[in-house]
Enzyme design. Structure first.
Site, mmCIF file in Angstrom:
data_model
loop_
_atom_site.group_PDB
_atom_site.id
_atom_site.type_symbol
_atom_site.label_atom_id
_atom_site.label_comp_id
_atom_site.label_asym_id
_atom_site.label_seq_id
_atom_site.Cartn_x
_atom_site.Cartn_y
_atom_site.Cartn_z
ATOM 1 C CB CYS A 197 -0.881 0.024 1.232
ATOM 2 S SG CYS A 197 -1.938 -1.410 1.366
ATOM 3 N NE ARG A 224 4.399 2.089 -0.848
ATOM 4 C CZ ARG A 224 5.382 1.881 0.046
ATOM 5 N NH1 ARG A 224 6.563 2.421 -0.150
ATOM 6 N NH2 ARG A 224 5.195 1.150 1.120
ATOM 7 C CD1 TRP A 279 0.213 -5.143 -4.064
ATOM 8 C CD2 TRP A 279 0.181 -6.254 -2.130
ATOM 9 N NE1 TRP A 279 0.806 -6.356 -4.277
ATOM 10 C CE2 TRP A 279 0.790 -7.077 -3.102
ATOM 11 C CE3 TRP A 279 0.061 -6.756 -0.831
ATOM 12 C CZ2 TRP A 279 1.260 -8.358 -2.832
ATOM 13 C CZ3 TRP A 279 0.525 -8.028 -0.548
ATOM 14 C CH2 TRP A 279 1.109 -8.820 -1.549
ATOM 15 C CG ASN A 320 1.648 -0.193 3.978
ATOM 16 O OD1 ASN A 320 1.297 -1.337 3.684
ATOM 17 N ND2 ASN A 320 2.878 0.250 3.780
ATOM 18 N N GLY A 321 -0.365 -2.235 6.081
ATOM 19 C CA GLY A 321 0.061 -3.252 7.054
ATOM 20 C C GLY A 321 -1.034 -4.294 7.230
ATOM 21 C CD GLU A 366 18.623 -9.926 -9.766
ATOM 22 O OE1 GLU A 366 18.197 -10.597 -8.813
ATOM 23 O OE2 GLU A 366 18.062 -8.913 -10.174
ATOM 24 C CE LYS A 384 15.141 -7.651 -11.656
ATOM 25 N NZ LYS A 384 15.517 -8.185 -10.387
ATOM 26 C CD GLU A 405 11.289 -8.984 -10.154
ATOM 27 O OE1 GLU A 405 10.540 -8.699 -9.203
ATOM 28 O OE2 GLU A 405 12.502 -8.726 -10.151
ATOM 29 C CG HIS A 435 22.736 -34.417 -10.536
ATOM 30 N ND1 HIS A 435 23.220 -35.646 -10.172
ATOM 31 C CD2 HIS A 435 23.817 -33.673 -10.881
ATOM 32 C CE1 HIS A 435 24.534 -35.660 -10.248
ATOM 33 N NE2 HIS A 435 24.928 -34.470 -10.677
ATOM 34 C CE LYS A 474 12.260 -0.953 -5.954
ATOM 35 N NZ LYS A 474 13.103 -1.806 -6.844
#
Ligand code: AGP
Length: 608
Positions: free
Chosen positions: A2, A27, A75, A99-100, A481, A485, A488, A504, A603
């Site tokens: 949020c 965000r 969010w 937010n939380g 990494e 990228k 996501e 394997h 974010k």
């Protein structure tokens, strides 16, 4: 996560709230809303909607002179995406944004019997109801907010309007971040992060946990839970509003990929003196690194992968045991740390809740906690024993790029310092390493030159279902990494694999046309990796090879080859990752995704 913005001052509030919410879009969110004192009366108006800030602007249909209001991008955590669940939530005297996560919201609902009165499925509406109930009991907004949060468990950044107090905003936080500022020209601002009001001020303070803020056009009062006034500790950032804008790039992510040479240079230059690492600018002297017998790196996501590169470089070059821990795992374990353990907590935002919790656990075992963060004054920075800022500037895109390369560069400086103090490296060697590090911005700049080639290549990836990134040693670490990228921001399943592990299990997944991003820059294992690549090629893989070789055209080895300029093994990570970042970016846009705001992601992950 949020986004929160509040303003009360000498301008109309609505335009400031809407612009602030636009700045906070990065965000991640799914609905938006504002609340304001209609024409500065005691009537609180609310406008909110599922969708984007542009959709909210479309329903902000009433021109009014309100100078005080709060805004929110949601969010979704509790309750689905709907206008009813969008913030602000109004209950009795109060309009609230949050937010939380209030973990005991159901218990509170039952205790107070709010059930039938609630119009949404959110924990935030319950919080508003508790606050309003406390106001009925106590008759004071600040005391009501304090009393309410004393009964709540979980994380929160609250901004509240009380209808009896037009022109004032009341705020309090625990874990979830908030920053605030006041200027005599404009008034008082509060937000989840500085980007929301950077147009008005580069000075701000991080709101301390469990401190009540009362914002009015004349100023901000900060007090502890006992009512004692506390003086805010203001900080000033060295970047301005343009840094929080795209400046002609189609997306923040592409801009930030291109900002990497500058970000890396700004991060390392102040910490190099006579070609050796010097952290006096951070207030860190060599005593922090003396008697360090082992290192624990703790982070999440990209920051973790930067830590893995740093850890391998330190282990390989200086023989110091380094473990890399996933913060969300570490925080629930019984860590093996002692007074000789240096704990490096790496985080771009400095607010990742799991990383913050892991730091708090580590601090019970050692006084050597060093935060490597990008946001000044962030929670992790403030709670660590030592802090070293990367100077990458604001990183707006959800997908981290310039923060990653800046973090790796910082880890390298820390590694050389540890090597020198531990007498694992001679001064001339250290100087040579640091001078090579100084050339990393040029290395990155060279790799940006591949942009058109990479963009053209991604048409082979946009329809892929699975993409494999393979390598050994540092190449395997950077492959992690690279894979993150891609997945996501393009939503393609991508996995990094140690090239030697393919046999394997994973190679069973390699069939005709499966893209394999093969990274082979580590001289000691180059031959082995080439064999591994041929094994995938033999099974039909579409191989994109990144290696030091000049002009590889062997169709039995790869379909596309990118030459990686010849630099020492430890430094190819800076070259390879740029190609991976651009590959992810152009694959994402090729699939019609907005890489700056990928679905489901935020974010800064400030909820667990
Ligand atoms: C990276 O591209 C992602 N946005 C994510 O993995 C991120 O790195 C992670 O959430 C950690 O964030 P932090 O660095 O702000 O702690």
């Amino acid at each position: 996560m949020c986004g929160i913005i509040g303003f009360t001052g000498f301008h109309k509030a609505q335009p400031i709230l809407l612009e602030g919410l636009k700045r906070l879009e990065y965000r991640g969110y799914d609905s938006a809303g504002i609340a304001y004192f209609r024409d500065n009366t005691t009537h609180i108006s609310i406008r909110k909607t599922a969708g984007k800030v542009s959709d909210l602007a479309a329903v902000c249909d009433d021109e009014n002179d309100s100078i005080c209001g709060i805004g929110h991008t949601r969010w979704a955590t509790h309750g689905g995406v709907s206008t009813a669940n969008a913030h602000p939530h109004k209950f009795g005297h109060v309009a609230l944004i949050h937010n939380g996560i209030i973990e005991n919201y159901q218990e509170l609902t039952d205790t107070y019997g709010f059930g039938p009165k609630l119009k949404s499925q959110t924990d935030t509406e319950v919080a508003a109801a508790v606050i309003s109930t406390k106001y009925d009991e106590l008759g004071d907004p600040g005391e009501a907010l304090k009393a309410a949060v004393r009964e709540m468990k979980g994380s929160f950044a609250f901004c509240a309007l009380f209808k009896e107090y037009p022109g004032k905003i009341f705020a309090i936080r625990n874990v979830s971040p908030m920053v605030a500022t006041w200027t005599k020209e404009d008034g008082a601002f509060i937000a989840s992060d500085l980007t929301a009001f950077i147009d008005y001020s580069k000075r701000y303070f991080a709101v301390p946990e469990y401190h009540l803020l009362t914002l009015s056009p004349e100023g901000i009062r900060l007090e502890d839970m006992d009512g004692n006034e506390v003086k805010p500790e203001y900080l000033t950032v060295d970047w301005d509003v343009s840094a929080a804008q795209k400046e002609g790039y189609p997306h923040f992510m592409l801009k930030e990929i291109h900002e990497q040479p500058d970000a890396i240079a700004k991060t390392i230059a102040p910490r190099i003196r006579d070609s050796l690492p010097d952290f006096s600018v951070d207030g860190i002297d060599d005593s922090l690194f003396e008697d360090v017998r082992d290192i624990t790196v703790i982070a999440c996501g990209t920051a973790l992968y930067a830590g893995m590169v740093g850890a391998q470089m330190i282990r390989e070059n200086f023989g110091i045991p380094v473990s890399c821990e996933i913060a969300s795992e570490f925080r629930y374990e019984r860590p093996v740390l002692n007074a000789h353990t240096l704990v490096i907590v790496c985080s771009q935002s400095g607010e990742t809740i799991d990383t913050l919790a892991a730091l708090r656990l580590a601090k019970t075992r050692t006084k050597k906690t060093l935060a490597l963060v990008n946001v000044k004054g962030s929670s992790i920075a403030r709670e660590s024993d030592y802090v070293m800022y990367t100077h990458a500037g604001p990183e707006i895109a959800v997908a981290s790029t310039k923060a990653y390369t800046s973090q790796v560069a910082a880890f390298y400086l820390i590694g050389v310092k540890l090597g020198l103090i531990g007498k694992k490296i001679l001064i001339p060697e250290a100087k040579e390493f640091v001078e090579t590090l100084r050339t990393v911005p040029d290395m990155v700049h060279t790799m940006l030159g591949y942009e058109d080639r990479v963009a053209a290549l991604t048409k082979r990836l946009i329809h892929a279902w699975d993409v494999f990134y393979i390598g050994r040693g540092l190449d395997y670490k950077v492959a992690m990494e690279g894979a993150l990228k891609l997945k996501e921001i393009s939503y393609i399943h991508a996995e990094a694999y140690a090239a030697g592990e393919l046999k394997h299990g994973t190679i069973s997944l390699v069939e005709d046309g499966v893209p394999v991003i093969a990274i082979s820059t580590q001289k000691n294992v180059h031959g082995k990796v080439i064999s591994n690549i041929r094994e995938t090629k033999a099974r039909g893989a579409y191989v994109i090879l990144l290696s030091r070789d000049e002009n590889v055209t062997d169709p039995a080895l790869c379909d596309v080859h990118f030459h990686i300029p010849d630099v020492p093994d430890e430094f190819t990570v800076f070259e390879v990752i740029v190609i991976c970042q651009m590959l992810a970016y152009y694959t994402s846009t090729g699939r019609g995704v907005n890489p700056d705001q990928p679905r489901n992601l935020a974010k800064s992950v400030t909820v667990e």
